[in-house]
Scaffold this motif. Structure first.
Motif: not given
Length: 311
Positions: A283-300
């Motif tokens: 699942s994507l994360g909530a705002a401020g989690s560093g995983a708000e989008t697919y690209l952000d999630m994979m980078r984190t």
């Protein structure tokens, strides 16, 4: 009399214009695409842009295996221009609603069913019973996501009248390029991890596609099978603890939205300095989690995996 005829003509013209505007408005009304998981919802939103309304059923931080929907949301499925879901048994709590919408004639795309799914990674330890089943977690491999984006774009242009095909293709090409950049960056990041430390133990079997793409070994999972709805026995945990000791696994990766109690027990059982590291896996994360989008999630996730396995 002449003034009356003029007024009648003006009124008739206004009526005609109003009718044309109403007709034009009906033609330009955005279509609706309903998407089950928020990871797929992010992909679809990038592909569609403003060409259609994208309704995502699963909230950030929810479990795709167990989340449910309301009667109002179920009704929305049946009025959608297109319904997109993961498939391969991922959305256990909403599958009957997806099937009901399909029975009503709603066009449906099961994204994970199409690009040659892998079986669950067969590692030792808890969860080997999943080894013969198809794995739904394709999004952990960006290359497969790139293929999925093309499939989604084709389904949108075929089924959503409001979506301009040229705009959808432009959006798809631009987003596909960003996914390719992500894939190359992940590969470069993981090159820092020695081969003998590329061992993955997770809270359940979620990284089969990831392991295949980036050269990791799935040693095992805390929870049996490919779903978070199962539970391990004490013998499962003991067996997996032995595998962790034998392979000198330095970290256990868990989903940040799931309790870490079992993983902490497993780490103690292994008797080694084993870190328990939270990732965003389903699942994507909530705002401020560093995983708000697919690209952000994979980078984190890439940063956390690399840090844990090179410490």
């Amino acid at each position: 009399m002449r003034a009356g005829r003029t007024l009648a003509c003006v009124l008739a013209a206004c009526t005609a214009l109003t009718g044309c505007a109403a007709l034009t408005g009906a033609e330009e009304k955005p279509g609706t695409i309903v998407v089950t998981t928020n990871i797929l919802g992010d992909l679809v939103s990038n592909i569609v842009g403003t060409e259609a309304d994208v309704v995502v059923l699963m909230q950030p931080g929810a479990d795709p295996h167990s989340f449910g929907i309301s009667a109002q949301q179920a009704a929305r499925l049946e009025s959608a221009d297109l319904l997109i879901y993961n498939g391969l048994g991922l959305e256990e709590g909403v599958l009957r609603h997806v099937e009901a919408a399909a029975d009503q004639g709603v066009p449906v795309l099961a994204v994970a069913d199409v690009p040659d799914p892998l079986p669950f990674a067969a590692g030792t330890g808890a969860g080997d019973g999943a080894a013969d089943l198809p794995d739904p977690h394709f999004w952990t491999d960006p290359q497969r996501v790139s293929d999925a984006v093309d499939l989604i774009a084709d389904a949108v242009t075929a089924n959503v009248p409001s979506a301009d095909p040229d705009t959808v293709r432009e959006n798809t090409a631009e987003y596909g390029g960003r996914i390719d950049e992500l894939d190359a960056w992940m590969e470069s990041s993981f090159s820092r991890i020695p081969a003998q430390r590329r061992q993955l133990v997770t809270n359940h079997h979620v990284f089969g596609y990831f392991a295949s793409r980036f050269g990791f070994t799935v040693t095992g999972a805390v929870i049996p099978g490919g779903t978070t709805l199962a539970s391990p026995s004490s013998s499962d945990l003991e067996e997996l603890a032995g595998e962790i000791r034998e392979a000198s696994v330095p970290a256990i990766f868990i989903d940040s939205s799931q309790p870490d109690r079992l993983a902490q027990v497993l780490a103690r059982e292994a008797g080694l300095d084993v870190a328990v590291v939270g990732l965003f896996t389903e699942s994507l994360g909530a705002a401020g989690s560093g995983a708000e989008t697919y690209l952000d999630m994979m980078r984190t996730n890439t940063e956390r995996i690399t840090a844990a396995l090179t410490r």
